[in-house]
Design a protein around this motif. Structure first.
Motif, PDB file in Angstrom:
ATOM      1  N   UNK A   1       0.853  -1.179   0.000  1.00  0.00           N
ATOM      2  CA  UNK A   1       0.000   0.000   0.000  1.00  0.00           C
ATOM      3  C   UNK A   1       0.892   1.234   0.000  1.00  0.00           C
ATOM      4  N   UNK A   2       0.664   2.109  -0.949  1.00  0.00           N
ATOM      5  CA  UNK A   2       1.448   3.337  -1.091  1.00  0.00           C
ATOM      6  C   UNK A   2       2.951   3.060  -1.143  1.00  0.00           C
ATOM      7  N   UNK A   3       3.310   1.888  -1.672  1.00  0.00           N
ATOM      8  CA  UNK A   3       4.708   1.535  -1.815  1.00  0.00           C
ATOM      9  C   UNK A   3       5.326   0.837  -0.612  1.00  0.00           C
ATOM     10  N   UNK A   4       4.531   0.647   0.467  1.00  0.00           N
ATOM     11  CA  UNK A   4       5.025  -0.031   1.665  1.00  0.00           C
ATOM     12  C   UNK A   4       4.475  -1.453   1.694  1.00  0.00           C
ATOM     13  N   UNK A   5       5.347  -2.413   2.024  1.00  0.00           N
ATOM     14  CA  UNK A   5       4.964  -3.818   2.004  1.00  0.00           C
ATOM     15  C   UNK A   5       4.943  -4.389   3.410  1.00  0.00           C
ATOM     16  N   UNK A   6       3.957  -5.295   3.618  1.00  0.00           N
ATOM     17  CA  UNK A   6       3.839  -5.997   4.880  1.00  0.00           C
ATOM     18  C   UNK A   6       2.763  -5.415   5.771  1.00  0.00           C
ATOM     19  N   UNK A   7       1.664  -6.199   5.957  1.00  0.00           N
ATOM     20  CA  UNK A   7       0.543  -5.738   6.778  1.00  0.00           C
ATOM     21  C   UNK A   7      -0.105  -6.932   7.482  1.00  0.00           C
ATOM     22  N   UNK A   8      -0.755  -6.651   8.609  1.00  0.00           N
ATOM     23  CA  UNK A   8      -1.611  -7.626   9.286  1.00  0.00           C
ATOM     24  C   UNK A   8      -2.863  -7.809   8.440  1.00  0.00           C
ATOM     25  N   UNK A   9      -3.169  -9.071   8.091  1.00  0.00           N
ATOM     26  CA  UNK A   9      -4.321  -9.337   7.229  1.00  0.00           C
ATOM     27  C   UNK A   9      -5.128 -10.505   7.792  1.00  0.00           C
ATOM     28  N   UNK A  10      -6.401 -10.605   7.403  1.00  0.00           N
ATOM     29  CA  UNK A  10      -7.147 -11.827   7.710  1.00  0.00           C
ATOM     30  C   UNK A  10      -6.600 -12.983   6.876  1.00  0.00           C
TER      31      UNK A  10
ATOM     32  N   UNK B   1      -7.534  -3.786   1.594  1.00  0.00           N
ATOM     33  CA  UNK B   1      -6.927  -2.502   1.257  1.00  0.00           C
ATOM     34  C   UNK B   1      -6.647  -1.755   2.558  1.00  0.00           C
ATOM     35  N   UNK B   2      -5.390  -1.620   2.949  1.00  0.00           N
ATOM     36  CA  UNK B   2      -5.080  -0.976   4.225  1.00  0.00           C
ATOM     37  C   UNK B   2      -5.579   0.452   4.363  1.00  0.00           C
ATOM     38  N   UNK B   3      -5.939   1.080   3.280  1.00  0.00           N
ATOM     39  CA  UNK B   3      -6.430   2.453   3.347  1.00  0.00           C
ATOM     40  C   UNK B   3      -7.930   2.529   3.595  1.00  0.00           C
ATOM     41  N   UNK B   4      -8.630   1.407   3.438  1.00  0.00           N
ATOM     42  CA  UNK B   4     -10.098   1.456   3.527  1.00  0.00           C
ATOM     43  C   UNK B   4     -10.714   0.326   4.338  1.00  0.00           C
ATOM     44  N   UNK B   5      -9.921  -0.564   4.939  1.00  0.00           N
ATOM     45  CA  UNK B   5     -10.497  -1.786   5.509  1.00  0.00           C
ATOM     46  C   UNK B   5     -10.902  -1.684   6.974  1.00  0.00           C
ATOM     47  N   UNK B   6     -10.886  -0.489   7.545  1.00  0.00           N
ATOM     48  CA  UNK B   6     -11.390  -0.328   8.906  1.00  0.00           C
ATOM     49  C   UNK B   6     -12.863  -0.721   8.959  1.00  0.00           C
ATOM     50  N   UNK B   7     -13.272  -1.442  10.011  1.00  0.00           N
ATOM     51  CA  UNK B   7     -14.646  -1.937  10.074  1.00  0.00           C
ATOM     52  C   UNK B   7     -15.245  -1.884  11.458  1.00  0.00           C
ATOM     53  N   UNK B   8     -16.211  -2.786  11.675  1.00  0.00           N
ATOM     54  CA  UNK B   8     -16.962  -2.787  12.930  1.00  0.00           C
ATOM     55  C   UNK B   8     -17.125  -4.229  13.391  1.00  0.00           C
ATOM     56  N   UNK B   9     -18.186  -4.576  14.084  1.00  0.00           N
ATOM     57  CA  UNK B   9     -18.300  -5.862  14.757  1.00  0.00           C
ATOM     58  C   UNK B   9     -18.164  -7.065  13.827  1.00  0.00           C
TER      59      UNK B   9
ATOM     60  N   UNK C   1      -3.629  -0.860   8.304  1.00  0.00           N
ATOM     61  CA  UNK C   1      -2.498   0.061   8.415  1.00  0.00           C
ATOM     62  C   UNK C   1      -2.235   0.375   9.898  1.00  0.00           C
ATOM     63  N   UNK C   2      -3.291   0.609  10.659  1.00  0.00           N
ATOM     64  CA  UNK C   2      -3.168   0.920  12.084  1.00  0.00           C
ATOM     65  C   UNK C   2      -2.767  -0.306  12.899  1.00  0.00           C
ATOM     66  N   UNK C   3      -3.485  -1.413  12.713  1.00  0.00           N
ATOM     67  CA  UNK C   3      -3.247  -2.595  13.543  1.00  0.00           C
ATOM     68  C   UNK C   3      -1.881  -3.212  13.299  1.00  0.00           C
TER      69      UNK C   3
ATOM     70  N   UNK D   1      -5.430   9.064  -0.260  1.00  0.00           N
ATOM     71  CA  UNK D   1      -6.365   9.671  -1.216  1.00  0.00           C
ATOM     72  C   UNK D   1      -7.776   9.128  -1.110  1.00  0.00           C
ATOM     73  N   UNK D   2      -7.972   8.074  -0.293  1.00  0.00           N
ATOM     74  CA  UNK D   2      -9.286   7.447  -0.190  1.00  0.00           C
ATOM     75  C   UNK D   2     -10.061   7.914   1.037  1.00  0.00           C
ATOM     76  N   UNK D   3      -9.510   8.865   1.791  1.00  0.00           N
ATOM     77  CA  UNK D   3     -10.223   9.422   2.935  1.00  0.00           C
ATOM     78  C   UNK D   3     -10.513  10.894   2.683  1.00  0.00           C
ATOM     79  N   UNK D   4     -11.645  11.387   3.179  1.00  0.00           N
ATOM     80  CA  UNK D   4     -12.013  12.791   2.911  1.00  0.00           C
ATOM     81  C   UNK D   4     -10.961  13.796   3.367  1.00  0.00           C
ATOM     82  N   UNK D   5     -10.312  13.516   4.514  1.00  0.00           N
ATOM     83  CA  UNK D   5      -9.310  14.476   4.990  1.00  0.00           C
ATOM     84  C   UNK D   5      -7.918  14.190   4.442  1.00  0.00           C
ATOM     85  N   UNK D   6      -7.798  13.107   3.677  1.00  0.00           N
ATOM     86  CA  UNK D   6      -6.531  12.797   3.030  1.00  0.00           C
ATOM     87  C   UNK D   6      -5.434  12.306   3.950  1.00  0.00           C
TER      88      UNK D   6
END
Length: 762
Positions: free
Chosen positions: A519-528, A538-546, A556-558, A593-598
């Protein structure tokens, strides 16, 4: 003559300085999702007396909304929570004129914005009734001033009153019946049975006892079952029958004293008569609460700062972080015990990163009692609570994070009257026994959300969690942290085999690490992942809920989450230089670029609390100062919209307080990451005559400019590490002397912060 006159001036000045309550704005964070409770309460008190506003479609989590109609002023609320409302019980509502149907869910408008200060609340209804509120720990005081033109002045007591939820998630509260009785001397005693709410609790009962200072011209109990109208008592075992009482007074000023109890009506009467005796004036009730806050809480942190805005942030934040948990010692309806009892834990998922560590610092007695209470809950209910209200565990959002809280206390030497053999056994229960799922959560039906680790079967069988379980990826990050907590306590208790086992398990977050996801040129993320492969997100958009793979934060955060293994995370993210750039990208405007506040960084939820400080793990605390100060100064203020997200029982406020102090706690370890203090001088009362004094020179005295550390002395010695331990400055007290400047300086040249789960060479 002049010398004689000087004495009262000095006394007046001392009184003014010691009244820290003047800096508390009770309306901070009450809007824009902060959900702070603006009413009246004592530190950790059972009573949180405030307004309940009703507006269709808008949940009033702490009772308060900036608009809507008053449905009552009730004795019980939570502080700063989201999810769904809880409580809003034991209510009174002043009304003017003839009330023909008191059981018809009456509301009344608001004539002007409410006002208030610490210990005092003031509202004006559209009937022109002034409502003033004061509170003690287990009782409250209402004072009503009716308009002079009114001759029929009523106070409605509604036993069926709760805070409703409009979110449609099955978490609305229910009323299941109760009783209301007017006693021969005119005071009333009542009980109500309620259920559900955010923690999905079964039926619970609260008792109340109320007195008025005036003789009513009429008083009766009502029921929506017509045959019971206008009697001295009313009762129902049906949720469809509303009950309560209506008192009518001829005079314009009426006050009411009300006590609550989880045990009995008799205990409720004892509580109100011991805490607010009949001769108590309203002004003295307000002043006593201010005195309690000043002496027990606000005076714990003092500063020479004079910037009013910053003083308001400091003391307002201290106030809101000490409203919960609720000290219910002696008021536990579940079991008899000599241990302390605390409920309203909302929630350790929110609190373990910052809040419990600061509670330990400023309230060590409460902190130890809280730990003992959680262990006692395990003894009698079977599991430690991750969340608890109305004496019932639930809901667990991620891991069994009480494990982290207990480990933090253990490694910092908290012993006292804690039975650590039992504490460790409770943690092992979390780590080894999956809770039953007898009452599936409709938002996450795959496993129990009541307590413990619902996804434990996968964790034990595979060392990772498959999509069979909701929140699989974020749970894996938390389960790894929880297992590290088990390791810490097992290691301290010399349980060597168990320590090795849990240390190895604490590395299992790695089984969710996809080194090829980019994502954005960085490799390696916690994934299901499933049994054989990773699942792309997509680490830029995969935040969710229950029901999603990640809860309230993104991959990206986790991916930054397991601080016990940070050296491994830095290495897997590409090493120090790439890690630095990745952190900078997290905060860059336009970075997402996928969040309103960038911006990738999300200040609204707790999983990102640690992210601004992670530069310390590559010896760049200057960048931690820059990023964290930017968040603190741009996202927090004392306005009604002054929090970036839900307060969550003060979690947001404790993050800000640590930023002011200049440290960040690493829960489950003795480590504190060093950044930069705001003020030229701050003293923290650690109890038992111990103090931590933090000073700085070269700064602006308010943390706005010149905040980069140039050098640091700890206990008088030059310090080159960007971290310190509990023993360095907290266990016996200590000093930190900062020299600050306008330019970043590489002052930290010592060892990196510990990464105890990382193998040598990571």
């Amino acid at each position: 003559m002049n010398a004689i006159l000087l004495v009262p001036l000095l006394v007046a000045r001392c009184i003014a300085v010691s009244d820290y309550s003047q800096y508390v704005n009770v309306f901070t964070g009450t809007e824009n999702g902060g959900n702070d409770f603006p009413g009246v309460a004592r530190p950790f008190g059972m009573v949180k007396l405030g307004p309940d506003l009703l507006k269709t479609g808008a949940d009033s989590y702490s009772g308060y909304l900036k608009d809507g109609n008053f449905s009552g002023f009730s004795m019980m609320h939570e502080q700063g929570t989201g999810g769904a409302p809880k409580y809003g019980t034991v209510s009174q509502l002043p009304l003017v004129g003839t009330i023909s149907n008191p059981s018809s869910s009456i509301t009344v408008g608001r004539a002007r914005p409410d006002s208030g200060s610490l210990g005092y609340y003031n509202a004006l209804t559209s009937d022109n009734v002034v409502v003033e509120l004061a509170a003690t720990s287990r009782a409250g005081m209402y004072q009503y001033t009716f308009p002079a033109s009114s001759t029929i002045n009523n106070v409605l007591i509604d036993v069926s009153h709760v805070l409703p939820s409009f979110r449609g998630q099955g978490l609305g509260q229910g009323y299941a019946g109760g009783d209301f009785n007017i006693m021969p001397d005119g005071h009333y005693e009542a009980s109500g049975i309620y259920n559900n709410g955010w923690n999905r609790s079964p039926n619970w009962t609260i008792y109340s006892c109320g007195y008025f200072n005036a003789t009513p011209s009429a008083a009766y109990a009502y029921s929506s079952a017509a045959s019971s109208q206008k009697s001295k008592s009313a009762s129902s075992k049906s949720s469809s029958v509303a009950i309560g009482g209506l008192y009518t007074f001829p005079g314009a000023v009426v006050s009411s004293r009300v006590g609550i109890s989880w045990i009995s009506k008799e205990k409720a009467c004892q509580n109100v008569n011991s805490e607010i005796p009949s001769k108590t004036t309203f002004s003295s009730a307000v002043q006593n609460t201010k005195d309690a806050w000043n002496s027990q809480v606000l005076s714990k942190i003092t500063t020479t700062a004079t910037n009013t805005a910053s003083l308001k942030l400091l003391y307002t934040s201290l106030y809101f972080m000490n409203l919960l948990p609720t000290n219910q010692t002696g008021e536990n309806p579940g079991w008899k015990s000599s241990e302390p009892y605390y409920s309203d834990i909302f929630t350790l998922w929110d609190l373990f990163r910052c809040s419990t560590a600061l509670l330990h610092v400023v309230q060590p007695v409460v902190y130890e009692e809280h730990i003992r209470s959680m262990i006692d809950i395990w003894r009698h209910d079977g599991y430690l609570p991750d969340a608890r209200s109305s004496n019932y565990n639930g809901r667990t959002q991620g891991g069994s994070n009480a494990d982290n809280v207990l480990a933090d206390a253990y490694v910092k030497g908290v012993r006292g009257e804690i039975n650590w053999d039992d504490g460790y056994a409770a943690m092992v229960k979390d780590a080894e026994v999956a809770p039953s799922n007898s009452n599936p959560d409709s938002m996450a039906p795959d496993s129990s959300t009541k307590e413990g680790r619902g996804a434990l079967p996968d964790w034990l069988a595979h060392g990772f969690i498959t999509p069979k379980f909701s929140r699989a990826a974020s749970r894996a990050v938390e389960y790894a942290y929880n297992d590290f907590s088990l390791y810490q306590v097992a290691n301290g208790l010399k349980k060597n085999d168990a320590a090795t086992k849990y240390l190895n398990r604490s590395r299992n977050w790695r089984n969710h690490w996809n080194p090829e996801l980019s994502s954005l040129g960085y490799k390696g993320f916690i994934v299901p992942r499933n049994l054989t492969s990773f699942i792309a997100t997509d680490p830029l958009t995969d935040s969710g809920y229950w029901g999603d793979p990640y809860y309230e934060a993104s991959s990206w955060d986790y991916s930054f989450g397991d601080l016990h293994d940070m050296a491994t995370i830095v290495k897997r993210m590409g090493g120090k230089e790439t890690f630095f750039k990745r952190l900078d990208t997290t905060f860059a405007v336009g970075g997402n670029p996928k969040k309103p506040n960038g911006v990738i960084f999300d200040s609204t939820n707790e999983p990102t609390f640690n992210v601004p400080y992670l530069y310390n793990y590559i010896n760049r605390p200057d960048r931690s100062v820059f990023q964290s100060r930017g968040v603190a100064k741009s996202k927090y203020n004392t306005s009604p919209t002054g929090l970036p997200g839900n307060s969550d029982a003060g979690a947001m406020q404790t993050w800000l307080l640590w930023n002011m102090i200049g440290l960040y706690p690493v829960t489950g370890q003795t480590t504190f990451l060093i950044h930069s203090p705001w003020f030229a001088s701050m003293a923290i009362d650690l109890g038992n005559g111990k103090n931590l004094k933090i000073t700085s020179t070269g700064g602006d005295g308010n943390g706005d400019t010149n905040y980069y550390v140039q050098s640091l002395k700890v206990n008088g010695k030059n310090w080159t590490k960007c971290w310190l331990t509990w023993d360095d400055v907290f266990a016996r007290g200590g000093t930190m002397e900062f020299v600050l400047g306008s330019e970043a300086k590489q002052w930290a040249t010592g060892d990196l912060p510990p990464s105890p789960a990382s193998e040598p060479g990571a």
